[in-house]
Design a protein around this motif. Structure first.
Motif, short mmCIF file in Angstrom:
data_model
loop_
_atom_site.label_atom_id
_atom_site.label_comp_id
_atom_site.label_asym_id
_atom_site.label_seq_id
_atom_site.Cartn_x
_atom_site.Cartn_y
_atom_site.Cartn_z
N UNK A 10 4.45 -6.47 5.80
CA UNK A 10 4.57 -6.64 4.34
C UNK A 10 3.22 -6.51 3.64
N UNK A 11 3.21 -5.71 2.59
CA UNK A 11 2.00 -5.53 1.80
C UNK A 11 0.98 -4.58 2.37
N UNK A 12 1.28 -4.02 3.54
CA UNK A 12 0.34 -3.12 4.19
C UNK A 12 0.92 -1.72 4.27
N UNK A 13 0.02 -0.73 4.44
CA UNK A 13 0.49 0.64 4.60
C UNK A 13 1.03 0.84 6.01
N UNK A 14 1.94 1.79 6.12
CA UNK A 14 2.45 2.15 7.43
C UNK A 14 1.32 2.77 8.25
N UNK A 15 1.20 2.35 9.51
CA UNK A 15 0.12 2.85 10.35
C UNK A 15 0.66 3.48 11.62
N UNK A 16 -0.10 4.43 12.12
CA UNK A 16 0.27 5.10 13.37
C UNK A 16 0.10 4.15 14.54
N UNK A 17 1.09 4.16 15.43
CA UNK A 17 0.99 3.42 16.68
C UNK A 17 0.73 4.39 17.83
#
Length: 123
Positions: free
Chosen positions: A41-48
């Motif tokens: 929540x509140x964060x950008x989607x990031x690559x895993x």
């Protein structure tokens, strides 16, 4: 159209393991890259982690040595084995696929997303 269906999320204690699966279906011509991304929540989607044509894989530094991505091209399916899970791995995990597909009589290309699966790691 391309549909991505994820499974395998859930609640696990720190140090535990989970395996995520994502199956792509629809009017797919080809898929170059399939991968996993996560968002809190509140964060950008990031690559895993991603897996590209030819077996090239890429991992976020935070998961290297703990997560392993694999892919079955015959089934248009990608997996993410997550070991030694930490509370900071808690997030909604999304499957993404860079695909060429038919839609309305034309070829289209773009990134398609699954609906997301929740992974919660407790202390």
């Amino acid at each position: 159209q391309v549909q991505l269906v994820e499974s395998g999320g859930g609640l696990v204690q720190a140090g535990g393991s989970l395996r995520l699966s994502c199956a792509a279906s629809g009017t797919i011509v080809s898929i170059t890259t399939m991968g996993w991304y996560r968002q809190t929540p509140g964060m950008q989607r990031e690559l895993v982690a991603t897996s590209s044509t030819g077996g090239v894989t890429n991992y976020a530094n935070s998961v290297k040595g703990r997560f392993t991505i694999s892919r079955d091209d015959a089934k248009n399916t990608v997996y993410l084995q997550m070991n030694s899970l930490k509370p900071e791995d808690t997030a909604v995990y999304y499957c993404g696929a860079d695909a060429i597909y038919h839609s309305g009589g034309v070829y289209l290309a773009g990134r398609c997303w699954g609906q997301g699966t929740q992974v919660t790691v407790s202390t």
